[in-house]
Design an enzyme around this catalytic site. Structure first.
Site, PDB file in Angstrom:
ATOM      1  N   ASP A 138       0.858  -1.184   0.000  1.00 47.49           N
ATOM      2  CA  ASP A 138       0.000   0.000   0.000  1.00 47.49           C
ATOM      3  C   ASP A 138       0.897   1.238   0.000  1.00 47.49           C
ATOM      4  O   ASP A 138       1.317   1.713  -1.040  1.00 47.49           O
ATOM      5  CB  ASP A 138      -0.929  -0.052   1.204  1.00 47.49           C
ATOM      6  CG  ASP A 138      -2.060   0.961   1.148  1.00 47.49           C
ATOM      7  OD1 ASP A 138      -1.897   1.994   0.472  1.00 47.49           O
ATOM      8  OD2 ASP A 138      -3.096   0.747   1.784  1.00 47.49           O
ATOM      9  N   THR A 142       5.507  -0.365   5.470  1.00 53.28           N
ATOM     10  CA  THR A 142       5.640  -1.642   6.168  1.00 53.28           C
ATOM     11  C   THR A 142       6.789  -2.457   5.588  1.00 53.28           C
ATOM     12  O   THR A 142       7.615  -3.008   6.320  1.00 53.28           O
ATOM     13  CB  THR A 142       4.326  -2.441   6.069  1.00 53.28           C
ATOM     14  OG1 THR A 142       3.264  -1.661   6.616  1.00 53.28           O
ATOM     15  CG2 THR A 142       4.423  -3.753   6.821  1.00 53.28           C
ATOM     16  N   ASP A 194      -7.552  -9.514   4.251  1.00 54.38           N
ATOM     17  CA  ASP A 194      -8.660  -9.400   5.192  1.00 54.38           C
ATOM     18  C   ASP A 194      -9.100  -7.957   5.432  1.00 54.38           C
ATOM     19  O   ASP A 194      -8.409  -7.002   5.068  1.00 54.38           O
ATOM     20  CB  ASP A 194      -8.250 -10.001   6.545  1.00 54.38           C
ATOM     21  CG  ASP A 194      -7.315  -9.082   7.318  1.00 54.38           C
ATOM     22  OD1 ASP A 194      -7.666  -8.654   8.437  1.00 54.38           O
ATOM     23  OD2 ASP A 194      -6.214  -8.769   6.801  1.00 54.38           O
TER      24      ASP A 194
END
Length: 218
Positions: A138, A142, A194
């Site tokens: 994204d 991270t 998720d």
């Protein structure tokens, strides 16, 4: 110098597919907008990525590092294809696996507060070709955090394979070495991706509806 492999680019105005054309679990019927990437297309693209990985990394022991939880299905399918290529190659190489978990999402937004869970004993990465397998990039923050951690163990090579990369203004500009699909800035679920732990049991990558976001909001 090796270049990053091309990806399948899905345009901003991609309409996707009607849910009625696919087998969708009834408990998610009202929670999804559309099927965005059908499972069969994911598998075909993953098979090609496996070939690209072996071409670039197949000369030395590979440690495949799975980013849990979202990456587990892509990781398993990618490794199945890599193992098939390895079995049928004249210069097969050893391959081992390890797992790490990162947490940076609450609801549909990356919090920017990245927690690394696991990875206490990554000394086995030293001197190896490391393939980090992720579900989606994204902002890229991270993955940059994880790469900094992994490089502390002096691997021979580090490459990243991600099923999806988002086109978003929030991106820090990071791009993985192997990308399945480049997608618009939509929150997608399914194929182990998720929303607050729901939707991992979908086979397809789908766009979540506003109803679904409200229903499963943390």
């Amino acid at each position: 110098m090796p270049t990053r492999s091309p990806s399948v680019v899905i345009s901003d105005d991609e309409p996707g597919y009607d849910l009625d054309l696919f087998c969708i679990p009834n408990h998610y019927a009202e929670d999804l907008e559309k099927v965005f990437i059908p499972h069969g297309l994911i598998m075909d693209r993953t098979e090609r990525l496996a070939r690209d990985v072996m071409k670039e990394m197949g000369g030395h022991h590979i440690v495949a590092l799975c980013v849990l939880k979202g990456g587990y299905k892509f990781f398993a399918d990618l490794l199945d294809y890599i193992k098939a290529l390895n079995r049928n190659s004249d210069r097969s190489i050893p391959m081992t696996v390890d797992f790490i978990r990162l947490k940076s999402y609450c609801n549909d937004q990356s919090t920017g507060d990245i927690k690394v869970i696991g990875g206490d004993d990554l000394s086995t990465l030293t001197g190896k070709n490391v393939l980090i397998v992720e579900d989606i990039i994204d902002t890229g923050k991270t993955m940059q955090t994880l790469l900094s951690l992994v490089k502390q163990y002096s691997p021979k090579m580090v490459k990243v394979a991600s099923l999806l990369v988002k086109r978003t203004s929030r991106s820090v500009g990071y791009r993985p070495d192997f990308v399945g699909f480049e997608i618009p800035d939509k929150f997608v679920v399914g194929y182990a991706l998720d929303y607050n732990e729901y939707f991992r049991d979908l086979n397809h990558v789908c766009v979540i509806s506003e109803t679904g976001k409200a229903k499963y909001k943390a």
